[in-house]
Design an enzyme around this catalytic site. Structure first.
Site, PDB file in Angstrom:
ATOM      1  N   LYS A 182       6.008 -15.958   1.276  1.00  0.00           N
ATOM      2  CA  LYS A 182       6.537 -16.995   0.894  1.00  0.00           C
ATOM      3  C   LYS A 182       5.751 -18.310   1.254  1.00  0.00           C
ATOM      4  CE  LYS A 182      11.319 -18.270   0.216  1.00  0.00           C
ATOM      5  NZ  LYS A 182      11.699 -17.920  -0.772  1.00  0.00           N
TER       6      LYS A 182
ATOM      7  N   VAL B  26       0.911  -1.248  -0.005  1.00  0.00           N
ATOM      8  CA  VAL B  26       0.039   0.033   0.227  1.00  0.00           C
ATOM      9  C   VAL B  26       0.990   1.209   0.081  1.00  0.00           C
ATOM     10  CG1 VAL B  26      -1.677   1.523   1.314  1.00  0.00           C
ATOM     11  CG2 VAL B  26      -2.029  -1.241   1.040  1.00  0.00           C
TER      12      VAL B  26
ATOM     13  N   GLU C 116      12.202  -8.655   2.065  1.00  0.00           N
ATOM     14  CA  GLU C 116      13.041  -8.417   1.087  1.00  0.00           C
ATOM     15  C   GLU C 116      12.301  -7.635  -0.179  1.00  0.00           C
ATOM     16  OE1 GLU C 116      16.162 -11.108  -0.915  1.00  0.00           O
ATOM     17  OE2 GLU C 116      14.272 -11.335  -1.907  1.00  0.00           O
TER      18      GLU C 116
ATOM     19  N   ARG D   3      16.245 -25.589   4.879  1.00  0.00           N
ATOM     20  CA  ARG D   3      16.943 -26.600   4.509  1.00  0.00           C
ATOM     21  C   ARG D   3      18.103 -26.478   3.676  1.00  0.00           C
ATOM     22  NH1 ARG D   3      13.350 -29.911   1.862  1.00  0.00           N
ATOM     23  NH2 ARG D   3      11.650 -29.425   3.247  1.00  0.00           N
TER      24      ARG D   3
ATOM     25  N   GLU E 134      25.392 -15.585 -11.564  1.00  0.00           N
ATOM     26  CA  GLU E 134      25.697 -16.665 -12.940  1.00  0.00           C
ATOM     27  C   GLU E 134      24.639 -17.078 -13.695  1.00  0.00           C
ATOM     28  OE1 GLU E 134      27.014 -20.417 -12.131  1.00  0.00           O
ATOM     29  OE2 GLU E 134      27.304 -20.427 -14.371  1.00  0.00           O
TER      30      GLU E 134
ATOM     31  N   ASP F  85      13.245 -13.505   3.161  1.00  0.00           N
ATOM     32  CA  ASP F  85      12.292 -13.197   2.047  1.00  0.00           C
ATOM     33  C   ASP F  85      11.042 -13.617   2.386  1.00  0.00           C
ATOM     34  OD1 ASP F  85      13.327 -15.556   1.739  1.00  0.00           O
ATOM     35  OD2 ASP F  85      13.253 -14.878  -0.527  1.00  0.00           O
TER      36      ASP F  85
ATOM     37  N   THR G 299      10.993 -13.942 -14.341  1.00  0.00           N
ATOM     38  CA  THR G 299       9.561 -14.886 -14.144  1.00  0.00           C
ATOM     39  C   THR G 299       9.752 -16.040 -15.208  1.00  0.00           C
ATOM     40  OG1 THR G 299       8.600 -12.505 -13.871  1.00  0.00           O
ATOM     41  CG2 THR G 299       7.169 -14.483 -14.425  1.00  0.00           C
TER      42      THR G 299
END
Ligand code: 0O2
Length: 212
Positions: free
Chosen positions: A48, A22, A140, A58, A114, A73, A153
């Protein structure tokens, strides 16, 4: 943690994501209303998924009781810009805000990954006001151009399809595509003023048409 515990754990992250969305959308509207150039094209946000939090914990060897600090994040905001310069202007606007605290920054534009990934990340601490007081949560903020977002994406969905095991030829094509996307950004930046003037003329003419 069971489902109910996760629900409770994620509540402040949901609130932080909604509030930041917002506020950053309001920043765009406010600049536009003042007839100033808005370096923000659009803003999205997400919390997330639990499965992704667990997978990342993990991968980074973060114990479950350290997730709040170890995974930065869980609350994620994405700001899309037209031009690369806009990214740095938006980052500066965020640094100057009084409602959050910058923790650190990652410049994946100068130091692209990379994979070819480019984006500017700000890790911030945002205080969520809850019924039992203020709770700081990490979020994040990813700032990128429209073409960086297009690339990220596509790459994200390909990684999902190939379960993070992209074939070499696909990886190479993606790296080429990332360079092409960056070239597009560079070319657009070189005629930035023409583009901005044209967009302003277009917006003004559509206001006149709407008034008629
Ligand atoms: P999702 O689904 O977007 O939440 P590391 O994995 O150690 O290199 P770390 O510590 O996870 O990096 O932090 P980093 O590098 O800031 O990356 C966090 C997020 O940036 C990722 O979240 C992605 O959103 C994005 N990102 C980073 N690298 C890439 C990349 O090569 N391709 C794409 N498409 N996105 C990237 P998640 O948790 O991976 O995924």
């Amino acid at each position: 943690m069971d489902g109910r515990d996760w629900g409770k754990f994620l509540l402040p992250y949901e609130q932080a994501t909604e509030e930041l969305k917002v506020k950053l959308k309001a920043l765009r509207s406010e600049l536009k209303a003042r007839d100033e150039y808005a370096p923000i094209e659009f803003v999205t946000g997400r919390v997330k998924r639990v499965s992704s939090i667990l997978a990342k914990a993990r991968k980074l060897s973060v114990p479950l009781d350290r997730i709040e600090l170890g995974i930065e994040d869980i609350a994620g905001i994405r700001i899309m810009c037209q031009f690369v310069d806009d990214i740095y202007r938006v980052a500066e606007m965020i640094r100057l805000r009084k409602d959050l605290k910058l923790v650190y920054e990652k410049d994946y534009i100068t130091n692209y990954k990379e994979s070819g990934y480019r984006s500017y990340h700000l890790i911030v601490e945002y205080p969520v006001q809850t019924s039992i007081g203020s709770k700081p949560v990490l979020a994040e903020i990813q700032i990128r151009t429209l073409s960086m977002n297009f690339w990220a994406t596509i790459e994200h969905s390909l990684n999902y399809k190939y379960r993070d095991q992209l074939p070499i030829h696909v990886k190479e094509r993606l790296r080429n595509a990332a360079e092409a996307a960056f070239l597009l950004d560079t070319e657009m930046s070189s005629i930035r003023q023409e583009i901005v003037d044209a967009q302003q003329d277009f917006e003004e003419s559509s206001v006149v048409v709407r008034r008629v």
